[in-house]
Scaffold this motif. Structure first.
Motif, PDB file in Angstrom:
ATOM      1  N   PRO A  71       0.798  -1.228   0.000  1.00 26.03           N
ATOM      2  CA  PRO A  71       0.000   0.000   0.000  1.00 26.03           C
ATOM      3  C   PRO A  71       0.832   1.281   0.000  1.00 26.03           C
ATOM      4  N   ASN A  72       2.103   1.182   0.326  1.00 26.80           N
ATOM      5  CA  ASN A  72       2.971   2.359   0.298  1.00 26.80           C
ATOM      6  C   ASN A  72       3.434   2.712  -1.115  1.00 26.80           C
ATOM      7  N   THR A  73       3.134   1.850  -2.089  1.00 24.22           N
ATOM      8  CA  THR A  73       3.526   2.128  -3.476  1.00 24.22           C
ATOM      9  C   THR A  73       2.348   2.574  -4.340  1.00 24.22           C
ATOM     10  N   VAL A  74       1.139   2.401  -3.830  1.00 23.23           N
ATOM     11  CA  VAL A  74      -0.071   2.809  -4.551  1.00 23.23           C
ATOM     12  C   VAL A  74      -0.521   4.143  -3.956  1.00 23.23           C
ATOM     13  N   ASP A 144       3.286  13.374  -1.840  1.00 21.23           N
ATOM     14  CA  ASP A 144       3.868  13.089  -0.525  1.00 21.23           C
ATOM     15  C   ASP A 144       5.331  12.687  -0.696  1.00 21.23           C
ATOM     16  N   SER A 145       6.162  13.190   0.195  1.00 22.85           N
ATOM     17  CA  SER A 145       7.610  12.976   0.094  1.00 22.85           C
ATOM     18  C   SER A 145       8.020  11.509   0.190  1.00 22.85           C
ATOM     19  N   ALA A 146       7.152  10.640   0.697  1.00 18.90           N
ATOM     20  CA  ALA A 146       7.465   9.204   0.742  1.00 18.90           C
ATOM     21  C   ALA A 146       7.717   8.645  -0.658  1.00 18.90           C
ATOM     22  N   ALA A 147       7.111   9.249  -1.663  1.00 13.98           N
ATOM     23  CA  ALA A 147       7.269   8.777  -3.040  1.00 13.98           C
ATOM     24  C   ALA A 147       8.691   8.958  -3.559  1.00 13.98           C
ATOM     25  N   GLU A 148       9.399   9.952  -3.046  1.00 18.25           N
ATOM     26  CA  GLU A 148      10.754  10.229  -3.533  1.00 18.25           C
ATOM     27  C   GLU A 148      11.702   9.047  -3.347  1.00 18.25           C
ATOM     28  N   MET A 153       5.976   4.398  -8.568  1.00 22.82           N
ATOM     29  CA  MET A 153       4.751   4.507  -7.787  1.00 22.82           C
ATOM     30  C   MET A 153       3.577   4.211  -8.704  1.00 22.82           C
ATOM     31  N   ILE A 154       2.455   3.843  -8.125  1.00 18.77           N
ATOM     32  CA  ILE A 154       1.270   3.524  -8.917  1.00 18.77           C
ATOM     33  C   ILE A 154       0.209   4.575  -8.636  1.00 18.77           C
ATOM     34  N   ILE A 155      -0.336   5.146  -9.723  1.00 13.79           N
ATOM     35  CA  ILE A 155      -1.371   6.181  -9.633  1.00 13.79           C
ATOM     36  C   ILE A 155      -2.525   5.790 -10.548  1.00 13.79           C
ATOM     37  N   SER A 156      -3.612   6.506 -10.439  1.00 13.49           N
ATOM     38  CA  SER A 156      -4.758   6.242 -11.309  1.00 13.49           C
ATOM     39  C   SER A 156      -4.407   6.567 -12.758  1.00 13.49           C
ATOM     40  N   GLY A 157      -4.903   5.724 -13.643  1.00 18.76           N
ATOM     41  CA  GLY A 157      -4.713   5.949 -15.073  1.00 18.76           C
ATOM     42  C   GLY A 157      -5.857   6.733 -15.696  1.00 18.76           C
ATOM     43  N   GLY A 158      -6.767   7.237 -14.862  1.00 19.69           N
ATOM     44  CA  GLY A 158      -7.835   8.081 -15.390  1.00 19.69           C
ATOM     45  C   GLY A 158      -9.200   7.441 -15.419  1.00 19.69           C
ATOM     46  N   LYS A 159      -9.311   6.230 -14.902  1.00 21.94           N
ATOM     47  CA  LYS A 159     -10.619   5.607 -14.726  1.00 21.94           C
ATOM     48  C   LYS A 159     -10.471   4.493 -13.698  1.00 21.94           C
ATOM     49  N   MET A 167       7.681   6.490 -12.602  1.00 21.03           N
ATOM     50  CA  MET A 167       8.704   6.998 -11.684  1.00 21.03           C
ATOM     51  C   MET A 167       8.185   8.291 -11.045  1.00 21.03           C
ATOM     52  N   PRO A 168       8.391   8.465  -9.744  1.00 21.64           N
ATOM     53  CA  PRO A 168       7.922   9.689  -9.088  1.00 21.64           C
ATOM     54  C   PRO A 168       8.465  10.966  -9.723  1.00 21.64           C
ATOM     55  N   THR A 169       9.710  10.942 -10.165  1.00 18.52           N
ATOM     56  CA  THR A 169      10.282  12.140 -10.793  1.00 18.52           C
ATOM     57  C   THR A 169       9.598  12.464 -12.119  1.00 18.52           C
ATOM     58  N   THR A 170       9.177  11.432 -12.834  1.00 18.74           N
ATOM     59  CA  THR A 170       8.446  11.649 -14.092  1.00 18.74           C
ATOM     60  C   THR A 170       7.098  12.285 -13.805  1.00 18.74           C
ATOM     61  N   LEU A 171       6.389  11.757 -12.796  1.00 19.85           N
ATOM     62  CA  LEU A 171       5.098  12.330 -12.424  1.00 19.85           C
ATOM     63  C   LEU A 171       5.264  13.784 -11.997  1.00 19.85           C
ATOM     64  N   ALA A 172       6.269  14.065 -11.182  1.00 20.59           N
ATOM     65  CA  ALA A 172       6.499  15.433 -10.723  1.00 20.59           C
ATOM     66  C   ALA A 172       6.783  16.364 -11.895  1.00 20.59           C
ATOM     67  N   HIS A 173       7.564  15.889 -12.849  1.00 23.08           N
ATOM     68  CA  HIS A 173       7.886  16.695 -14.024  1.00 23.08           C
ATOM     69  C   HIS A 173       6.635  17.002 -14.845  1.00 23.08           C
ATOM     70  N   LEU A 174       5.822  15.980 -15.085  1.00 21.62           N
ATOM     71  CA  LEU A 174       4.640  16.152 -15.936  1.00 21.62           C
ATOM     72  C   LEU A 174       3.559  17.012 -15.294  1.00 21.62           C
ATOM     73  N   THR A 175       3.487  17.008 -13.963  1.00 24.71           N
ATOM     74  CA  THR A 175       2.452  17.772 -13.261  1.00 24.71           C
ATOM     75  C   THR A 175       2.990  19.062 -12.630  1.00 24.71           C
ATOM     76  N   HIS A 176       4.292  19.302 -12.791  1.00 29.13           N
ATOM     77  CA  HIS A 176       4.959  20.456 -12.171  1.00 29.13           C
ATOM     78  C   HIS A 176       4.795  20.410 -10.649  1.00 29.13           C
TER      79      HIS A 176
END
Length: 187
Positions: A71-74, A144-148, A153-159, A167-176
């Motif tokens: 659950p710490n990765t989702v 959340d900083s735990a993702a670093e 990490m696993i996030i919703s794909g939109g449905k 990768m958390p850094t990719t998500l951070a880059h894409l969402t600023h």
């Protein structure tokens, strides 16, 4: 480049046409989140599955249970209002969003959870399927900083029943997004 995993059938499938337009110019059915990932050329893994019939603890924890994941990765995407302005908080599935902490991370005095109906309207997604990617507008985002510390990490794909491993850094880059300690452990 992404990899599709369909745990229901227990096989891996590689494809390159998710989110691309067909000959008539229409999307092939990809969510806005997948379209955003593909447009950015981001590397991700697509996970499709079926939710259980009974979700006692919400969509994110159901994803954990159905897929047998840590659950710490989702992570779940939560919409808030910080000093009245929309913002996004991304926290582990087994944690709660600390509203004081996200307000501080956003430089706001106050934060509150957004009404689910408003969250659906402004993101273009439905509750249980809100992704931080591909929303109708780019809102201030805090992960959340735990993702670093995680490689992915696993996030919703939109449905509902569609997740993305990224990768958390990719998500951070894409969402600023910024990283900050915004989660509180569930009791």
């Amino acid at each position: 480049m992404y990899r599709r995993i369909i745990p229901i059938h227990c096989h891996t499938h590689y494809a390159g046409n998710v989110g691309k337009k067909n000959k008539t110019g229409h999307s092939s059915g990809a969510t806005a989140a997948l379209q955003a990932l593909n447009a950015a050329g981001a590397e991700y893994e697509l996970i499709e599955y079926e939710h259980s019939d009974v979700m006692e603890h919400g969509f994110a924890l159901d994803t954990v249970a159905v897929l047998g994941l840590d659950p710490n990765t989702v992570f779940k995407t939560l919409m808030v209002e910080a000093d009245g302005a929309p913002a996004v908080g991304i926290v582990p599935a087994n944690h709660h969003l600390n509203l004081k902490s996200i307000a501080k991370a956003l430089g706001a005095k106050h934060a509150s959870m957004m009404d689910p109906t408003k969250a659906e309207r402004i993101t273009g997604y439905i509750k249980g399927g809100i992704s931080p990617l591909g929303q109708r507008k780019l809102y201030p985002t805090v992960i959340d900083s735990a993702a670093e510390a995680l490689p992915q990490m696993i996030i919703s794909g939109g449905k509902r029943s569609l997740s993305v491993k990224i990768m958390p850094t990719t998500l951070a880059h894409l969402t600023h997004a910024t990283f900050a300690p915004i989660a509180t452990e569930s009791r």
